[in-house]
Design a protein around this motif. Sequence first.
Motif, mmCIF file in Angstrom:
data_model
loop_
_atom_site.group_PDB
_atom_site.id
_atom_site.type_symbol
_atom_site.label_atom_id
_atom_site.label_comp_id
_atom_site.label_asym_id
_atom_site.label_seq_id
_atom_site.Cartn_x
_atom_site.Cartn_y
_atom_site.Cartn_z
ATOM 1 N N LEU A 1 0.837 -1.203 0.000
ATOM 2 C CA LEU A 1 0.000 0.000 0.000
ATOM 3 C C LEU A 1 0.876 1.258 0.000
ATOM 4 O O LEU A 1 0.607 2.211 -0.725
ATOM 5 C CB LEU A 1 -0.923 -0.020 1.224
ATOM 6 N N VAL A 2 1.941 1.226 0.795
ATOM 7 C CA VAL A 2 2.861 2.366 0.823
ATOM 8 C C VAL A 2 3.447 2.576 -0.568
ATOM 9 O O VAL A 2 3.498 3.692 -1.090
ATOM 10 C CB VAL A 2 3.999 2.113 1.841
ATOM 11 N N TYR A 3 3.847 1.454 -1.174
ATOM 12 C CA TYR A 3 4.459 1.496 -2.500
ATOM 13 C C TYR A 3 3.485 2.063 -3.528
ATOM 14 O O TYR A 3 3.830 2.960 -4.306
ATOM 15 C CB TYR A 3 4.890 0.071 -2.856
ATOM 16 N N SER A 4 2.242 1.579 -3.517
ATOM 17 C CA SER A 4 1.315 2.043 -4.557
ATOM 18 C C SER A 4 0.871 3.480 -4.284
ATOM 19 O O SER A 4 0.599 4.230 -5.215
ATOM 20 C CB SER A 4 0.120 1.099 -4.690
ATOM 21 N N THR A 5 0.812 3.874 -3.001
ATOM 22 C CA THR A 5 0.457 5.262 -2.704
ATOM 23 C C THR A 5 1.557 6.211 -3.175
ATOM 24 O O THR A 5 1.283 7.282 -3.716
ATOM 25 C CB THR A 5 0.245 5.453 -1.188
ATOM 26 N N SER A 6 2.796 5.777 -2.983
ATOM 27 C CA SER A 6 3.899 6.653 -3.388
ATOM 28 C C SER A 6 3.994 6.732 -4.901
ATOM 29 O O SER A 6 4.547 7.676 -5.445
ATOM 30 C CB SER A 6 5.211 6.156 -2.814
ATOM 31 N N ALA B 1 12.522 -0.015 -8.151
ATOM 32 C CA ALA B 1 11.743 1.155 -7.782
ATOM 33 C C ALA B 1 11.590 1.223 -6.272
ATOM 34 O O ALA B 1 11.649 2.291 -5.677
ATOM 35 C CB ALA B 1 10.379 1.107 -8.442
ATOM 36 N N THR B 2 11.396 0.049 -5.658
ATOM 37 C CA THR B 2 11.246 0.020 -4.213
ATOM 38 C C THR B 2 12.518 0.524 -3.552
ATOM 39 O O THR B 2 12.483 1.291 -2.608
ATOM 40 C CB THR B 2 10.988 -1.421 -3.752
ATOM 41 N N ILE B 3 13.644 0.072 -4.102
ATOM 42 C CA ILE B 3 14.909 0.498 -3.530
ATOM 43 C C ILE B 3 15.084 2.000 -3.736
ATOM 44 O O ILE B 3 15.423 2.728 -2.817
ATOM 45 C CB ILE B 3 16.073 -0.287 -4.173
ATOM 46 N N ALA B 4 14.767 2.431 -4.966
ATOM 47 C CA ALA B 4 14.892 3.850 -5.267
ATOM 48 C C ALA B 4 14.029 4.664 -4.313
ATOM 49 O O ALA B 4 14.407 5.724 -3.843
ATOM 50 C CB ALA B 4 14.469 4.126 -6.698
ATOM 51 N N LEU B 5 12.849 4.075 -4.013
ATOM 52 C CA LEU B 5 11.905 4.753 -3.152
ATOM 53 C C LEU B 5 12.504 4.931 -1.766
ATOM 54 O O LEU B 5 12.451 5.994 -1.164
ATOM 55 C CB LEU B 5 10.658 3.885 -3.063
ATOM 56 N N ALA B 6 13.102 3.828 -1.281
ATOM 57 C CA ALA B 6 13.668 3.869 0.056
ATOM 58 C C ALA B 6 14.803 4.880 0.105
ATOM 59 O O ALA B 6 15.016 5.536 1.107
ATOM 60 C CB ALA B 6 14.159 2.482 0.427
ATOM 61 N N GLY B 7 15.516 4.986 -1.008
ATOM 62 C CA GLY B 7 16.687 5.846 -1.000
ATOM 63 C C GLY B 7 16.391 7.273 -1.400
ATOM 64 O O GLY B 7 17.260 8.118 -1.346
ATOM 65 N N CYS B 8 15.136 7.507 -1.836
ATOM 66 C CA CYS B 8 14.866 8.841 -2.347
ATOM 67 C C CYS B 8 14.768 9.824 -1.206
ATOM 68 O O CYS B 8 14.010 9.655 -0.275
ATOM 69 C CB CYS B 8 13.615 8.841 -3.209
ATOM 70 N N SER B 9 15.585 10.788 -1.238
ATOM 71 C CA SER B 9 15.536 11.789 -0.179
ATOM 72 C C SER B 9 16.059 13.089 -0.739
ATOM 73 O O SER B 9 16.481 13.162 -1.883
ATOM 74 C CB SER B 9 16.383 11.334 1.003
ATOM 75 N N ALA B 10 16.041 14.084 0.080
ATOM 76 C CA ALA B 10 16.628 15.365 -0.295
ATOM 77 C C ALA B 10 16.155 15.870 -1.646
ATOM 78 O O ALA B 10 16.926 16.403 -2.429
ATOM 79 C CB ALA B 10 18.151 15.277 -0.292
ATOM 80 N N GLY B 11 14.901 15.636 -1.971
ATOM 81 C CA GLY B 11 14.354 16.195 -3.200
ATOM 82 C C GLY B 11 14.189 17.693 -3.012
ATOM 83 O O GLY B 11 14.210 18.201 -1.896
ATOM 84 N N SER B 12 14.021 18.399 -4.102
ATOM 85 C CA SER B 12 13.912 19.844 -3.976
ATOM 86 C C SER B 12 12.456 20.234 -3.761
ATOM 87 O O SER B 12 11.949 21.134 -4.398
ATOM 88 C CB SER B 12 14.458 20.506 -5.227
ATOM 89 N N GLY B 13 11.762 19.496 -2.917
ATOM 90 C CA GLY B 13 10.358 19.783 -2.690
ATOM 91 C C GLY B 13 9.577 19.508 -3.948
ATOM 92 O O GLY B 13 9.801 18.506 -4.595
ATOM 93 N N ALA C 1 3.252 9.026 5.680
ATOM 94 C CA ALA C 1 2.463 8.846 6.905
ATOM 95 C C ALA C 1 2.162 7.364 7.130
ATOM 96 O O ALA C 1 2.261 6.859 8.253
ATOM 97 C CB ALA C 1 1.173 9.647 6.821
ATOM 98 N N PHE C 2 1.818 6.646 6.042
ATOM 99 C CA PHE C 2 1.585 5.203 6.163
ATOM 100 C C PHE C 2 2.819 4.514 6.735
ATOM 101 O O PHE C 2 2.728 3.691 7.646
ATOM 102 C CB PHE C 2 1.282 4.590 4.785
ATOM 103 N N SER C 3 4.003 4.854 6.186
ATOM 104 C CA SER C 3 5.200 4.139 6.643
ATOM 105 C C SER C 3 5.534 4.472 8.080
ATOM 106 O O SER C 3 5.990 3.601 8.814
ATOM 107 C CB SER C 3 6.420 4.397 5.754
ATOM 108 N N VAL C 4 5.303 5.716 8.496
ATOM 109 C CA VAL C 4 5.590 6.062 9.890
ATOM 110 C C VAL C 4 4.682 5.259 10.821
ATOM 111 O O VAL C 4 5.142 4.649 11.790
ATOM 112 C CB VAL C 4 5.425 7.581 10.123
ATOM 113 N N VAL C 5 3.382 5.216 10.479
ATOM 114 C CA VAL C 5 2.453 4.460 11.321
ATOM 115 C C VAL C 5 2.835 2.984 11.330
ATOM 116 O O VAL C 5 2.838 2.328 12.383
ATOM 117 C CB VAL C 5 0.998 4.644 10.827
#
Lengths: 309, 443
Positions: free
Chosen positions: A268-273, B16-28, A283-287
């Motif tokens: 769900l976190v993945y598809s929401t993102s 993509a999942t990995i990229a997601l986990a690593g994605c940070s410091a975007g310019s808003g 917010a999902f991942s924090v919870v």
Amino acid sequence: MTVITSRRRAAKADAQGPKPKGGFRYRKAVAIFVVPFAVLFVAFYLVPILYAVYQSLLKIQRQGTFGAPTQVFGGLSQYVLVFQDSVFWSSILRVLAFGIVQVPVMLALALLFALLLDSPLLRGKRFFRLAFFAPYAVPGVIAAIMWGYLYSPSLSPFKFVTGNVDLLGGGTILWAIANVVTWVYVGYNMLIIYSSLLAIPTEIYEAARLDGASQFRIAIAIKIPLVVPAIILTAVFSVIGTLQLLTEPLVFRQFTSSISSTFTPNMLVYSTSSVPNFNLAAAFSVVLAVATFILSIGFLRLTQRKADQ
Amino acid sequence: MKKSKFLSAAAVAVAATIALAGCSAGSGAGDSGSDTAASCKASTGKVTLNFTSWVPNMDKVVALWNKENPDIQVKVSIVANGNSGTYKNFFNQLKAGNAPDIGQVEYDTLPAFRVQDGLANIASCSGVSDAKADFSDGLWNQVTFGEANSVYAIPQDSGPMALYYRKDLFDKAGLSVPTTWAEYAADAVKIKALGGNITNFAKGDVNQFAGLVSQAGGQWFSTDDGTWDVNLTSAESTKVADYWQDLISKKLVNTLPSFTDEWNNAYNTGQDWTWVSAVWGANTISSGAPKTSGKWAVAQMPQWTEGDKASAAWGGSSSVVFKGSKHPAEASKFLVWLNTSKEALTALNKEANLYPASSTGADLPALTSGVEFYGNQAIYKDFATAAENIQPFTWGPTMTQTYSDVSDGFGSAISGSGTLSDALSSGQTKTIAALKAQSIAVK
């Protein structure tokens, strides 16, 4: 008596003696050892977590449909959405149901295999140790793809089974996944329990045998109680792993229509993102992280209290 | 463009999942400057452009360009198709500020990228406004969003839909090609009796379903003065849903996830007899079901009313310059070549069966001659007819979300809980919530 204490004091003074001189160097050495870990820990653990918390407190604002989006402080508005989202909670309930069944089965098997490996009756220990552990060496995605083909009704080599029993249907899919997870992780958990068995001093077994205990009796009365801490450790790992289930269901979406994009909390976190709605996903991942934390701590407390009694 | 790329899809999903986990410091949310066509200055010196696409063999087409343009070198990455993970990656890359210069985006997803402020306005880049003459007004409207001084993409291919069917099996069973949906449903019963399925209804192909709805004259989105009206549950939409629900309930259609090995296998072994799909599907079938070569034919889509000629579009892609690219002028120059020059269009059609959106491509020899896999039928002529009858359809601003939510509902319906109509109503609710989350006005 006084001689001894004074000697002890002297020894203590000796130990303290050089400290002020070498303290700086000592601290430097500690820093050198700690810094690599600390840097990685901060960069890949603390910062992402804080960033997720920060993201979860924002919301999007824009002018018109295609006006450039700006992120503004939204307070806890994303969290309100999380707690209103029945899909999120049903995905959590789904993985909890999964865990209640799968974790005990897996750990029971892991314990059984560990005891068998530790028992003097078994031959070919090296082979079996490797054989049980081998599935863990298969990358999760590959394992899931392999099992997907095994389950598939038309491509499976066991068509006579899968053609008649729908292993990938809505009612069975969760347990089909449980089977894959068990297959992958039994060996891993077995190894943790086995290494804890190896740490038990052999004198205890000797004493037990002198008292006339059978191998079975030794396993039940001595080995299992002594490896309880290892079992608790593996259980906590498994609970966390269950709540974070992602790879297997994600891959299985290629084989079946019965896995929705919100099947597990992490999905769900993945598809929401990927909508993309990064703030709500954060917010999902924090919870989810807090829930996982509470659950693991709760489990540890519960088991420790029992152990103390 | 769609293609079964099972492993790469899985790999992309994981990456993509990995990229997601690593994605940070975007310019808003990116620079919030207004989108009036910024000046499009050429860069000096040698330029390298990154291009991400899922068109098979795109590297071979780009090689033609690279040979003749030593100063503008294009580096291609061929990835899984958009909805199988590449859009997710694009969104993440945009957020992180490291998107490629050029990417492939289907028409239905252009608004979603626009909503994320991810597309560069290339209207003032040289050659772009001249390219307008190459495309139909409807198509050009999709890449300009109907705004003046705006061009956000160059159309590449279009996806007119028709009916692919196994001519040999239909002939053997004594069936003629269904021309109405009623006949199609009746044939489904007869084909089931012979042990086959008339087609496969895949939960993931909500864009195909949207095409079917548009063929029936329905619309899912409309906008009035910037306020969106979401209407997934219109009469036409419900009619199409009920029709397919009936086939699913009676188990007359296969329900495998599409573009997978198992789905290919069902076509390759003759279990599934027809596919209502777009022109790019010609390549999907020939590569996924090689054993059926020469046995297929193409007819116009079945109609709701006898004698009508309505068709629809499924997919069809454009090429975009992502915001943040340092070389919009060079990127636009390449895109104009890629999507309107005879050389590139011929190569794209030869290497990837693309049906060019540009009118320059309409008279390519490859598009007027017979295709061996389809019994030497000149199928592109049939798709040209279909293209003329495409019913206009407005895409919503969060299509990736709408597809994903409706697809979840379709999945439940296929597994026997709920119906396709239920999926549309829950998709309706969730789409409205998603629009609100993006702070977009919605009725």
